[in-house]
Design a protein around this motif. Structure first.
Motif, PDB file in Angstrom:
ATOM      1  N   THR A 264       0.840  -1.191   0.000  1.00  0.00           N
ATOM      2  CA  THR A 264       0.000   0.000   0.000  1.00  0.00           C
ATOM      3  C   THR A 264       0.878   1.243   0.000  1.00  0.00           C
ATOM      4  O   THR A 264       1.853   1.326   0.747  1.00  0.00           O
TER       5      THR A 264
ATOM      6  N   ALA B  14       0.770   5.429   0.336  1.00  0.00           N
ATOM      7  CA  ALA B  14      -0.190   6.414   0.853  1.00  0.00           C
ATOM      8  C   ALA B  14       0.447   7.786   0.995  1.00  0.00           C
ATOM      9  O   ALA B  14       1.653   7.928   1.242  1.00  0.00           O
TER      10      ALA B  14
ATOM     11  N   GLN C  44      -4.598   6.787  -0.858  1.00  0.00           N
ATOM     12  CA  GLN C  44      -3.752   5.594  -0.869  1.00  0.00           C
ATOM     13  C   GLN C  44      -4.126   4.660  -2.012  1.00  0.00           C
ATOM     14  O   GLN C  44      -5.234   4.726  -2.547  1.00  0.00           O
TER      15      GLN C  44
ATOM     16  N   ASP D 235      -3.038   0.502  -3.746  1.00  0.00           N
ATOM     17  CA  ASP D 235      -2.222  -0.714  -3.709  1.00  0.00           C
ATOM     18  C   ASP D 235      -1.449  -0.756  -5.008  1.00  0.00           C
ATOM     19  O   ASP D 235      -2.043  -0.830  -6.090  1.00  0.00           O
TER      20      ASP D 235
END
Lengths: 241, 413
Positions: free
Chosen positions: B114, B116, B121, B123
């Motif tokens: 992930t 952010a 955010q 993936d």
């Protein structure tokens, strides 16, 4: 010395055989036809008159007997050689007209030239159409014509190759009496011009338009005589008018 | 009967029954179009794949950990993790004495996690690589800078963002100097890559690039590399360079004579050959299946021609009565069948070319590097097959027609 007959048939027999039965249609036909004759072969249905015409018109071979055309024996010719003679020497007129559907009068009349080796130009097509009085309809499709007109197209088609002899199988059979008389008038005038005409019919009245009548019953010639009082279609048509 | 008349009669026969003619031709149209589309799409897909591989440069050699057959794919393709290649192995290839044709090397490990920034955010995939990455791939950062060798060696927490990652996390804001989190570790954004699209089967715009040691030790806890790329001085020296690299790696891995390599070396040109052969076999296999539809179309045509002859029996009788020879009738119907299949073939070519173009247009619209390729061979071949189908499936009905007895045909009802 007498002129050679155009057609000479000696002891012509025709039979059709399948696995179960042999049907004899013609028995010992002996016949001579001179150039320029107008002959009606008359007889009831099933008498063998059409078969006789088919043999004379090179559409069928006899089972036995000899056939001479212009002095040449033709009973031994191959299928393709017969097709050549049909194309060069004869014209056919059928009861059912047998025109190509959705095809113009012009192309229908021109059809024999497609298979011809003779160098005949397209002017012959126009001449043939004119001779049956349909020049104004030459571009019409065959299915746009009346029965009488269709038969006149068929006559024009039979003339385009300048044949020696014309075979007409019940040419008025599908027509009303007025159209029938018109057809007979054309045939008579062609005969006047020197064409040999063989007409197959079961009607005495139609046969009497010819100069000679050959009666055939059960595959045998029972009578062969000159017509004393030939009916002239032109006079009949004039009267109608 | 002359050739011109035969053609004219054949086409007028077909014209008289337009719907039936079209439906009969449909089999051939679909067959020919399918062959052309499949071959064209196959060639387009091949060009796409080759462009992808070429996008990385043909003067590159890839090194994978683990042994493999020379023509087969490397083990990593099957998801096998192999730790036989270390950073030092690849660095050693820069030795000019042992590998004179090597200009630069880079190597990578890759992971997902992930990413952010503040509340945004996503993936995504991070690629840990060396500072030489930009030289080997001949790429430049669009904004900011790439990490340098010091940062690479010292496990610096710096990141260069792919074009899409920047857009997702920062939208229109300036990310330089900002701190993002990758797998909960903090990284300072020092550069943004330009928009690169799909290259090497991976969308380069969705990647985040970080120094190799940072990725290995901080994020993944490993000390091996999963792939290395070597830039060589010239395409002609590929074979020589592969030999040199093999020798250096075998020496470093203490492999004795007779022992198999524990690594695989592939030149980009080699990969292109492998991809070409795979896509070619697939294309021809599918085209062969499509050609079967031509056969089915041919049977349909034979069926219709037989019906046609039954319907036109009186016409055939008439033609024979007025002097058509058997060969005239045979030719006429054969011409008609060939006219049918040839017209179907020509229409099929137009349909096939149009749909091939449509596929390439849509593919390009979707951002793929897809070439519109029409093979003259495919057109010639499918048209020839169409004519052949006409000949083979037309001969029986035509022969049947030619053998009709004129009297029986004239009296047919």
């Amino acid at each position: 010395m007498a002129e050679k007959p155009l057609i000479k048939l000696i002891n012509i027999c025709k039979e059709y055989a399948n696995e179960e039965v042999v049907t004899k249609v013609l028995f010992d036909i002996n016949l001579e036809l001179q150039k320029g004759e107008f002959v009606a072969i008359m007889g009831p249905s099933g008498s063998g008159k059409s078969t006789l015409m088919h043999i004379m018109g090179f559409l069928e071979k006899p089972t036995s007997g000899e056939y001479y055309y212009k002095g040449k024996k033709i009973s031994d010719l191959t299928e393709d050689e017969l097709a050549g003679i049909r194309n060069q020497e004869v014209g056919f007129i059928f009861q059912a007209f047998n025109l190509l559907q959705r095809t113009s009068v012009y192309d229908n009349v021109r059809l024999p030239l497609v298979y011809s080796d003779k160098n005949i130009g397209d002017e012959a097509v126009e001449k043939a159409i004119k001779s049956v009085g349909l020049y104004h309809r030459k571009d019409n499709l065959s299915n746009q014509l009346s029965g009488g007109e269709k038969q006149r197209v068929a006559i024009a088609r039979s003339l385009v190759n300048q044949p020696e002899i014309i075979f007409a199988d019940e040419p008025t059979g599908n027509l009303d009496s007025k159209s029938g008389k018109q057809i007979m008038e054309i045939l008579q005038s062609l005969n006047e011009e020197g064409k040999t005409i063989v007409l197959v019919t079961h009607e005495k009245y139609t046969a009497e338009h010819a100069r000679r009548i050959i009666k055939i019953i059960d595959g045998k010639i029972v009578d062969d005589f000159k017509v004393k009082h030939q009916l002239l279609a032109k006079n009949e048509n004039d009267l109608t008018k | 009967m002359d050739f011109k008349t035969s053609i004219r009669i054949a086409f007028s026969g077909l014209k008289s029954k337009k719907t039936r003619t079209f439906l009969t031709m449909l089999g051939i149209i679909i067959g020919v179009a399918s062959v052309i589309i499949i071959i064209s799409v196959g060639a387009g897909a091949q060009s796409l794949i080759l462009n992808q591989v070429r996008g990385f440069g043909t003067d590159l050699i890839a090194i994978f950990p683990g042994a493999s057959e020379e023509k087969g794919p490397p083990p990593s393709v099957f998801g096998t993790v192999n730790t036989s290649l270390k950073n030092e192995d690849i660095d050693a290839l820069l030795d000019e004495r042992n590998a004179p044709h090597v200009l630069a090397v880079t190597y990578y490990v890759q992971g997902t996690g992930t990413m952010a920034w503040r509340n945004n955010q996503l993936d995504g995939t991070f690629v840990a690589t060396t500072a030489s990455y930009v030289d080997v791939h001949e790429r430049r950062v669009a904004i900011g800078r790439f990490f340098n060798e010091d940062e690479e060696k010292n496990m610096a927490r710096v990141a260069v963002l792919g074009h899409n990652v920047k857009k997702e996390l920062f939208e229109e804001l300036d990310p330089l100097g900002q701190t993002i989190k990758i797998k909960k570790q903090q990284f300072k954004v020092i550069g943004i890559m330009p928009e690169l699209g799909v290259q090497g089967f991976q969308n380069q715009d969705n990647l985040v690039l970080i120094p190799i040691t940072t990725g290995q030790k901080l994020l993944l806890g490993i000390d091996h590399v999963s792939l290395a790329r070597v830039k060589i001085d010239s395409n002609e020296n590929v074979d020589r360079a592969i030999e040199d690299i093999g020798a250096i790696l075998r020496d470093r891995h203490n492999l004795r004579a007779g022992e198999f390599d524990d690594f695989s070396i592939r030149a980009q040109t080699q990969s292109m050959e492998i991809f070409s052969s795979i896509t070619n076999s697939l294309t021809y296999f599918l085209a062969a299946i499509a050609a079967i539809s031509l056969l089915v179309g041919g049977i349909g045509i034979m069926n219709i021609m037989l019906i046609n002859i039954t319907e036109r029996t009186r016409e055939i009788g008439l033609c024979k009565a007025i002097g058509a020879k058997n060969k005239n009738i045979l030719n006429q119907f054969l011409f008609e069948t060939i006219a049918l299949t040839l017209s179907g073939g020509i229409l099929g070519v137009f349909v096939g070319v149009f749909f091939s173009w449509l596929v390439s247009f849509v593919a390009r619209y979707m951002g793929f590097d897809w070439d519109f390729i029409i093979s003259i061979l495919a057109i010639g071949l499918s048209c020839s097959i169409a004519i052949l189908v006409g000949l083979v499936f037309g001969i029986y009905p035509a022969y049947k027609a030619s053998k009709l007895n004129p009297i029986e045909a004239l009296q047919y009802e």
